[in-house]
Design an enzyme around this catalytic site. Structure first.
Site, PDB file in Angstrom:
ATOM      1  N   ASN A 163      11.891 -72.055 -15.588  1.00  0.00           N
ATOM      2  CA  ASN A 163      12.586 -70.876 -15.059  1.00  0.00           C
ATOM      3  C   ASN A 163      12.204 -70.725 -13.594  1.00  0.00           C
ATOM      4  O   ASN A 163      11.047 -70.899 -13.213  1.00  0.00           O
ATOM      5  CB  ASN A 163      12.206 -69.601 -15.804  1.00  0.00           C
ATOM      6  CG  ASN A 163      12.993 -68.397 -15.278  1.00  0.00           C
ATOM      7  OD1 ASN A 163      14.140 -68.174 -15.660  1.00  0.00           O
ATOM      8  ND2 ASN A 163      12.389 -67.630 -14.392  1.00  0.00           N
ATOM      9  N   ILE A 166      13.055 -64.842  -8.624  1.00  0.00           N
ATOM     10  CA  ILE A 166      12.434 -64.188  -7.482  1.00  0.00           C
ATOM     11  C   ILE A 166      11.844 -62.861  -7.936  1.00  0.00           C
ATOM     12  O   ILE A 166      12.564 -62.002  -8.448  1.00  0.00           O
ATOM     13  CB  ILE A 166      13.440 -63.975  -6.346  1.00  0.00           C
ATOM     14  CG1 ILE A 166      13.872 -65.333  -5.804  1.00  0.00           C
ATOM     15  CG2 ILE A 166      12.831 -63.137  -5.221  1.00  0.00           C
ATOM     16  CD1 ILE A 166      14.841 -65.262  -4.649  1.00  0.00           C
ATOM     17  N   TYR A 167      10.551 -62.722  -7.767  1.00  0.00           N
ATOM     18  CA  TYR A 167       9.830 -61.510  -8.143  1.00  0.00           C
ATOM     19  C   TYR A 167       8.913 -61.137  -6.989  1.00  0.00           C
ATOM     20  O   TYR A 167       8.302 -62.005  -6.362  1.00  0.00           O
ATOM     21  CB  TYR A 167       8.997 -61.738  -9.413  1.00  0.00           C
ATOM     22  CG  TYR A 167       9.726 -62.535 -10.474  1.00  0.00           C
ATOM     23  CD1 TYR A 167      10.828 -61.985 -11.130  1.00  0.00           C
ATOM     24  CD2 TYR A 167       9.350 -63.833 -10.784  1.00  0.00           C
ATOM     25  CE1 TYR A 167      11.516 -62.717 -12.089  1.00  0.00           C
ATOM     26  CE2 TYR A 167      10.026 -64.564 -11.738  1.00  0.00           C
ATOM     27  CZ  TYR A 167      11.115 -64.006 -12.391  1.00  0.00           C
ATOM     28  OH  TYR A 167      11.792 -64.737 -13.326  1.00  0.00           O
ATOM     29  N   ARG A 168       8.797 -59.866  -6.719  1.00  0.00           N
ATOM     30  CA  ARG A 168       7.930 -59.466  -5.619  1.00  0.00           C
ATOM     31  C   ARG A 168       6.467 -59.686  -6.009  1.00  0.00           C
ATOM     32  O   ARG A 168       6.112 -59.610  -7.189  1.00  0.00           O
ATOM     33  CB  ARG A 168       8.180 -58.009  -5.256  1.00  0.00           C
ATOM     34  CG  ARG A 168       7.618 -57.005  -6.252  1.00  0.00           C
ATOM     35  CD  ARG A 168       7.979 -55.593  -5.855  1.00  0.00           C
ATOM     36  NE  ARG A 168       7.253 -54.589  -6.602  1.00  0.00           N
ATOM     37  CZ  ARG A 168       7.809 -53.540  -7.176  1.00  0.00           C
ATOM     38  NH1 ARG A 168       9.121 -53.361  -7.104  1.00  0.00           N
ATOM     39  NH2 ARG A 168       7.060 -52.652  -7.814  1.00  0.00           N
ATOM     40  N   TRP A 181       6.692 -58.849 -12.876  1.00  0.00           N
ATOM     41  CA  TRP A 181       7.672 -59.375 -13.811  1.00  0.00           C
ATOM     42  C   TRP A 181       8.334 -58.201 -14.534  1.00  0.00           C
ATOM     43  O   TRP A 181       7.717 -57.543 -15.388  1.00  0.00           O
ATOM     44  CB  TRP A 181       7.006 -60.307 -14.825  1.00  0.00           C
ATOM     45  CG  TRP A 181       6.879 -61.706 -14.327  1.00  0.00           C
ATOM     46  CD1 TRP A 181       7.822 -62.428 -13.658  1.00  0.00           C
ATOM     47  CD2 TRP A 181       5.754 -62.577 -14.484  1.00  0.00           C
ATOM     48  NE1 TRP A 181       7.356 -63.695 -13.371  1.00  0.00           N
ATOM     49  CE2 TRP A 181       6.083 -63.809 -13.867  1.00  0.00           C
ATOM     50  CE3 TRP A 181       4.509 -62.440 -15.071  1.00  0.00           C
ATOM     51  CZ2 TRP A 181       5.225 -64.894 -13.837  1.00  0.00           C
ATOM     52  CZ3 TRP A 181       3.636 -63.515 -15.034  1.00  0.00           C
ATOM     53  CH2 TRP A 181       3.985 -64.730 -14.426  1.00  0.00           C
ATOM     54  N   GLY A 186      13.116 -64.234 -16.861  1.00  0.00           N
ATOM     55  CA  GLY A 186      12.655 -65.457 -17.499  1.00  0.00           C
ATOM     56  C   GLY A 186      11.176 -65.720 -17.308  1.00  0.00           C
ATOM     57  O   GLY A 186      10.476 -66.137 -18.240  1.00  0.00           O
ATOM     58  N   GLU A 227      17.550 -73.098 -13.651  1.00  0.00           N
ATOM     59  CA  GLU A 227      18.080 -72.754 -12.331  1.00  0.00           C
ATOM     60  C   GLU A 227      18.061 -73.948 -11.375  1.00  0.00           C
ATOM     61  O   GLU A 227      18.923 -74.047 -10.481  1.00  0.00           O
ATOM     62  CB  GLU A 227      17.273 -71.596 -11.717  1.00  0.00           C
ATOM     63  CG  GLU A 227      17.522 -70.243 -12.351  1.00  0.00           C
ATOM     64  CD  GLU A 227      16.754 -70.011 -13.645  1.00  0.00           C
ATOM     65  OE1 GLU A 227      17.004 -68.988 -14.310  1.00  0.00           O
ATOM     66  OE2 GLU A 227      15.904 -70.867 -13.989  1.00  0.00           O
ATOM     67  N   ASP A 276      11.864 -50.229  -3.151  1.00  0.00           N
ATOM     68  CA  ASP A 276      12.736 -51.224  -3.782  1.00  0.00           C
ATOM     69  C   ASP A 276      14.216 -50.953  -3.512  1.00  0.00           C
ATOM     70  O   ASP A 276      14.582 -50.070  -2.751  1.00  0.00           O
ATOM     71  CB  ASP A 276      12.432 -51.336  -5.280  1.00  0.00           C
ATOM     72  CG  ASP A 276      12.791 -50.079  -6.057  1.00  0.00           C
ATOM     73  OD1 ASP A 276      13.869 -49.515  -5.836  1.00  0.00           O
ATOM     74  OD2 ASP A 276      11.971 -49.661  -6.909  1.00  0.00           O
TER      75      ASP A 276
END
Length: 586
Positions: A163, A166-168, A181, A186, A227, A276
């Site tokens: 997987n 994009i996560y901060r 997460w 994913g 991806e 955000d």
């Protein structure tokens, strides 16, 4: 074009890149500059001198439609058309059609990544020290510096399926970041699986790379779809992968920077607040900790960043492109859907509109329930249904459909106590809230509502002493700007005989600009939870079935307990005002 630096060269050739050669501060100043540029649909930016770092920073790379097309090599709709034609040729398989689509079939053959031994992303290997990189602090009340463009690569502990998302990531030490997460992601599923087994999850964070890979990592693909393979399809070339230095994961060979490490089970630290994409600071909460083991990079890497905040931001163009591309896959499962559009103004998840062809009564509602069970569509808060001949992307057309066809007694569905976007704060309960469906499709045999003229805005403003201003949209929606919390105002307005001609009434706070469509959609849909904040002229129970009549009211005012709205520090605004000409003339 297969990497970030060649894409920047292309952008410069196409007059889509501006270089900023004077020194800038990664704490707040870059955010203020980039936010102004994206609002003006300006160029991508390459900051060549970032205070405290030897590495340049690129931002706003995909911040207009033209640059998205340059990244993909075609319009996003063309990608959707390719997928549609391929699906039609393959189901059932028709050799003649497949031959006609040989270019698209070639893209299918380009999907499996290929392994390489030497990689640009491993020209330099060094011990973990994130302080070397120009990591941004975006907003004044952010908890610190955050990596905002890290493509996080993980593997499922059972199947080894990849997987990329994009996560901060909040930087808490030179060798530690926190992994935000969210639900329905994913990477989060992989970590959940590893943690239940008591195992650490190996992670590679990729910063800077092929823009197509970045687009693929944003795309809400079905769980289990790789991806990296989707990026190969988009690019028409196989993504080269190199084994990481820790030997536990892989990374795209053409990346700028790769951060390798592990996320142990049962270890959390407080993360946030962070400004955000709903335009507010997210509340602090415990998040898993990534321990960095090694960092590899190019000899002269470029750090890629993004600003997350009140719309519009760069994600407007990326999100819209992804919607164009993936619509055929949604229609494969729901052929009754003609179009589906999530509105960037409301942070995508807060408002979506589906245009549907109804072959039997309430087929649109069936489609809505199906959509609520599909991947990240499960996080949608408000879904409006319109007929197939209504443009789902035109808010005015949608309001006209509501005006003519929406009857809350038959066409409103409330789903309380269901999964909620992690970033949505309006239910006051993390990951749990409510959803609603407004069915504005034609009912067979039921005449359209003949719209009457709503009262004038001055007359509506006089209906309650706490109303500052008012706007009437399409004789359907009355938006009122209210001082303080608006529940009591909305309850009075939905019962007012002077407003019997309209269908919707929404109260917003004074920071919402009623005559700016972008601000109004943001102000309404990011600040209410359906179960808490929606009222009707009348409501009753028929057995266990709630029945609503009359006008629908939404209290979308700022409420006690909501996190602060994002706003830039006045001193930074003044600094950027003072330096504005310097950025572009040095």
């Amino acid at each position: 074009m297969s990497d970030l630096q060649s894409f920047l060269t292309l952008l410069e050739r196409e007059k889509q890149l501006a270089r900023v050669r004077v020194e800038v501060d990664p704490e707040l100043e870059i955010t203020e500059i980039a936010t102004r540029v994206v609002r003006e649909q300006g160029p991508a930016l390459l900051f060549e001198q970032v205070r405290g770092s030897a590495f340049p920073l690129a931002i706003n790379l995909l911040g207009n439609d033209r640059r998205v097309e340059l990244a993909l090599g075609r319009h996003p709709q063309a990608v959707g058309d390719e997928l549609r034609r391929l699906i039609e040729a393959a189901m059932p398989p028709r050799p003649k059609k497949l031959i006609e689509e040989w270019r698209t079939v070639g893209r299918i053959l380009s999907m499996p990544p290929r392994k390489v031994r030497c990689a640009a992303c491993q020209q330099v290997e060094e011990s973990p020290d994130l302080s070397k990189f120009p990591i941004l602090k975006c907003w004044p009340k952010d908890a610190g510096r955050f990596i905002t463009c890290g493509m996080v690569l993980t593997h499922d502990p059972d199947t080894d399926a990849r997987n990329l998302g994009i996560y901060r990531m909040q930087v808490v030490a030179p060798d530690q970041v926190l992994m935000h997460w969210q639900i329905q992601k994913g990477g989060g599923f992989h970590y959940w699986n590893a943690e239940t087994k008591g195992k650490a999850l190996a992670v590679a964070v990729i910063i800077g790379g092929d823009p197509v890979l970045y687009i693929a990592s944003v795309a809400p693909l079905p769980e289990g779809i790789d991806e990296l393979a989707f990026a190969g399809f988009l690019r028409g070339g196989r993504v080269p992968l190199v084994l990481g230095k820790t030997k536990m994961t892989v990374a795209p060979a053409d990346a700028e920077i790769v951060i390798e490490g592990v996320v142990p089970p049962d270890e959390r630290m407080p993360e946030g607040p962070f400004g955000d994409h709903f335009g507010h600071y997210s509340h602090p909460r415990p998040c898993p900790v990534m321990w960095i083991q090694t960092v590899t990079r190019r000899r002269r890497p470029i750090y890629q960043a993004a600003v997350v905040g009140k719309p519009p931001q760069e994600d407007r163009y990326i999100g819209n492109a992804v919607q164009e591309m993936l619509l055929p896959m949604i229609r494969l499962i729901h052929p009754e859907i003609r179009d589906l559009w999530a509105y960037y103004e409301a942070g995508f998840h807060s408002l979506a509109v589906a245009s549907v062809t109804q072959r039997f009564g309430k087929e649109g509602m069936k489609a809505a329930l199906g959509l609520f069970g599909m991947g990240q569509m499960a996080l949608t808060k408000c879904l409006i249904l319109v007929d197939a001949d209504v443009n789902a992307r035109d808010a005015d057309a949608v309001l006209r459909a509501i005006r003519e066809h929406f009857d809350p007694a038959e066409d409103f569905l409330l789903l309380p106590g269901v999964p909620f976007d992690t970033l949505d704060f309006t239910s006051f309960t993390l990951n749990l809230g409510s959803k609603m469906v407004l069915d504005a499709t034609r009912n067979a045999g039921q005449p359209s509502h003949q719209a009457e003229l709503a009262p004038g805005e001055r007359e509506i403003t006089a209906l309650h002493p706490r109303i500052n201003a008012c706007r009437v949209l399409n004789e359907c929606l009355v938006a009122v700007q209210v001082e303080g919390e608006g529940r009591s105002v909305v309850e009075e307005l939905v019962k007012s005989p002077r407003l019997s001609s309209v269908k919707l009434i929404a109260a917003v706070s004074p920071d919402v600009q009623l005559h700016e469509r972008e601000s109004l959609l943001w102000g309404i849909f990011t600040r209410f939870d359906p179960a808490r904040d929606v009222v009707f002229t009348e409501s009753s129970l028929r057995g266990a079935w709630p029945v609503y009549r009359g006008r629908m009211g939404i209290d979308a005012t700022f409420k006690s307990g909501y996190p602060d709205t994002i706003a830039m520090d006045a001193a930074i605004v003044e600094r950027v005002n003072h330096r504005w000409h310097q950025y572009w003339t040095a």
